[in-house]
Design an enzyme around this catalytic site. Structure first.
Site, short mmCIF file in Angstrom:
data_model
loop_
_atom_site.label_atom_id
_atom_site.label_comp_id
_atom_site.label_asym_id
_atom_site.label_seq_id
_atom_site.Cartn_x
_atom_site.Cartn_y
_atom_site.Cartn_z
N ASP A 250 37.27 -3.38 -72.85
CA ASP A 250 38.00 -3.41 -71.59
C ASP A 250 39.17 -4.38 -71.70
OD1 ASP A 250 36.18 -1.68 -70.53
OD2 ASP A 250 34.97 -3.23 -69.53
N TYR A 318 28.74 -9.70 -79.52
CA TYR A 318 29.52 -10.13 -78.35
C TYR A 318 29.17 -11.56 -78.00
CZ TYR A 318 30.31 -5.15 -77.35
OH TYR A 318 30.68 -3.85 -77.41
N TYR A 390 26.87 -0.76 -73.43
CA TYR A 390 27.79 -1.41 -72.49
C TYR A 390 27.22 -2.76 -72.10
CZ TYR A 390 30.06 3.15 -71.96
OH TYR A 390 30.71 4.32 -72.19
#
Ligand SMILES: [Zn+2]
Length: 428
Positions: A250, A318, A390
């Site tokens: 994103d 992440y 996600y």
């Protein structure tokens, strides 16, 4: 019917140029081209006509006349022997109407059409009217000819060989820089410049840069696609570009570590050899501290599917900053970690991407979870997971669409306030 008889019948019934006659026997004695073979057959038939003159004057005359009409000059002498003062009107070739005699001209025009287009490899295709192919098929079935080849093969081969000689380019049928389509009978050339591909990796050091430009973007050219693609588009003088990323993050997510692989496809480039080191350096200097391009290099078409497969399969790491709606302690985190590690996450397509992706449940693995207190209600988390999970939804649960989720396991509303992809590595 024997071979000589067949050839005689073909020539008497159909006026054919040397190429179109020879092509009906293309796979016999491959050492010779169709034109050469056609000419040799006509020579043989002319000898036959002269021999026939003794026993069958009419047959000899008809054969010699047909040969002369099909453009075989020496048959005029044969005719002279048989009957004087005969006017011969040459007939256009029944199959190609004379196109095969213009291949050199077509090849020269096709070579000229490459002016101003940088390329080293070329493929040649051709457009042949249906009527021409039908006539050839008719001839083949009528005389049961089994050794011929399609006119397209001869046209593309002959024009290709001439273009190689005229331009010094190489014929490459698999992945040519340019594909030239020559139309028969007019010889018009269509120039199809094939895309050029570049690959590399990018690191996005600050949030706020979208990967690709979106229709609702304000047009400041701030996407990664534009930052990297525009200089390539300008240098190659292309007509458009496509950005292929190994997945996407994103706009508000940073992309660090070794970077995310991408491929940029430039449509109809006039130039293919550009100074990539210089372009990369310029991008990196202009966007220092924001965006970094690594290993910009030339790629081929296969790189596009490779980068997509890589994007789906690659294991990703992440770093997330998570805000909770209640305070939490160190002991809670130690209890949470084993519940997250190696968990199978069932994730229904997130609400925010439902417009672009079908609604289904994906099953993804969360390999590793390392949690660290930042403040009583803020946690830093390192997640290593299967490609396609996600993370924002893994954290907030997306109203129960992602299970289990960090929110669910922590018994608190959790929100991802900062996210960064720190590594992308190929999955096992
Ligand atoms: Zn012909």
């Amino acid at each position: 019917m024997d071979f000589l008889e067949t050839c005689k019948n073909i020539v008497t019934e159909y006026p054919l140029c040397d190429s179109c006659l020879g092509r009906q026997f293309a796979s016999l004695d491959r050492g010779f081209g169709n034109k050469e073979k056609g000419r040799a057959l006509k020579m043989l038939l002319n000898v036959h006509a002269q021999a026939l003159a003794q026993s069958d004057r009419k047959g000899a005359f008809n054969l010699a006349k047909a040969l002369a009409e099909s453009g075989y000059g020496p048959s005029l002498a044969t005719l002279k022997k048989l009957r004087r003062k005969l006017e011969i009107a040459p007939k256009p070739c029944y199959i190609c109407s004379g196109s095969m005699d213009k291949l050199a001209e077509f090849a020269a025009a096709a070579s000229n059409s490459l002016n101003g287009v940088e390329c080293s490899t070329v493929a040649v295709g051709c457009r042949v009217p249906l009527e021409v192919e039908e006539k050839e098929d008719e001839l083949k079935s009528r005389f049961k000819l089994r050794h011929g080849e399609n006119i397209r093969y001869e046209v593309t081969r002959e024009i290709g060989a001439r273009i190689e000689r005229l331009t010094g380019k190489t014929i490459d049928k698999i992945q040519p820089d340019v594909t030239l389509i020559v139309s028969i009978p007019g010889g018009e050339t269509e120039v199809n410049i094939n895309p050029v591909f570049f690959k590399g990796k990018y690191r996005k050091l600050v949030p706020g840069i979208p990967q690709t430009k979106s229709p609702w973007q304000d047009g400041r050219g701030g996407s990664i696609e534009e930052i990297i693609g525009t200089p390539l588009l300008e240098q190659t003088r292309g007509e458009g570009m496509k950005f292929h990323g190994a997945g996407r993050e994103d706009a508000d997510v940073r992309m660090t570590g070794s970077g995310r692989p991408f491929v940029i496809e430039i449509i109809r480039p006039k130039r293919r050899s550009v100074d990539l080191a210089e372009i990369q350096e310029k991008i990196n200097a202009e966007h220092e501290g924001r965006l970094q391009v690594l290993g910009l290099s030339k790629a081929d078409k296969k790189a596009v599917s490779n980068v997509k497969i890589f994007g789906e399969k690659a294991k990703k790491t992440y770093r997330a900053i998570i805000k909770l709606d209640r305070e939490i302690c160190e002991a809670d985190l130690r209890k949470l970690e084993p519940k997250l590690e190696n968990a199978t996450i069932y994730q229904r397509t997130p609400t925010r991407v439902l417009k672009r992706r079908g609604d289904r449940v994906r099953q993804k693995r969360l390999y590793k979870a390392v949690l660290k207190m930042v403040s009583p209600d803020t946690i830093e988390a390192i997640f290593q997971c299967e490609g396609g999970l996600y993370i924002k939804e893994l954290i907030n649960g997306d109203s129960g669409r992602t299970r289990p989720s960090f929110s669910e396991l922590a018994g608190s509303e959790a929100k991802c306030v900062e996210l960064e992809v720190t590594d992308i590595e190929e999955g096992a």
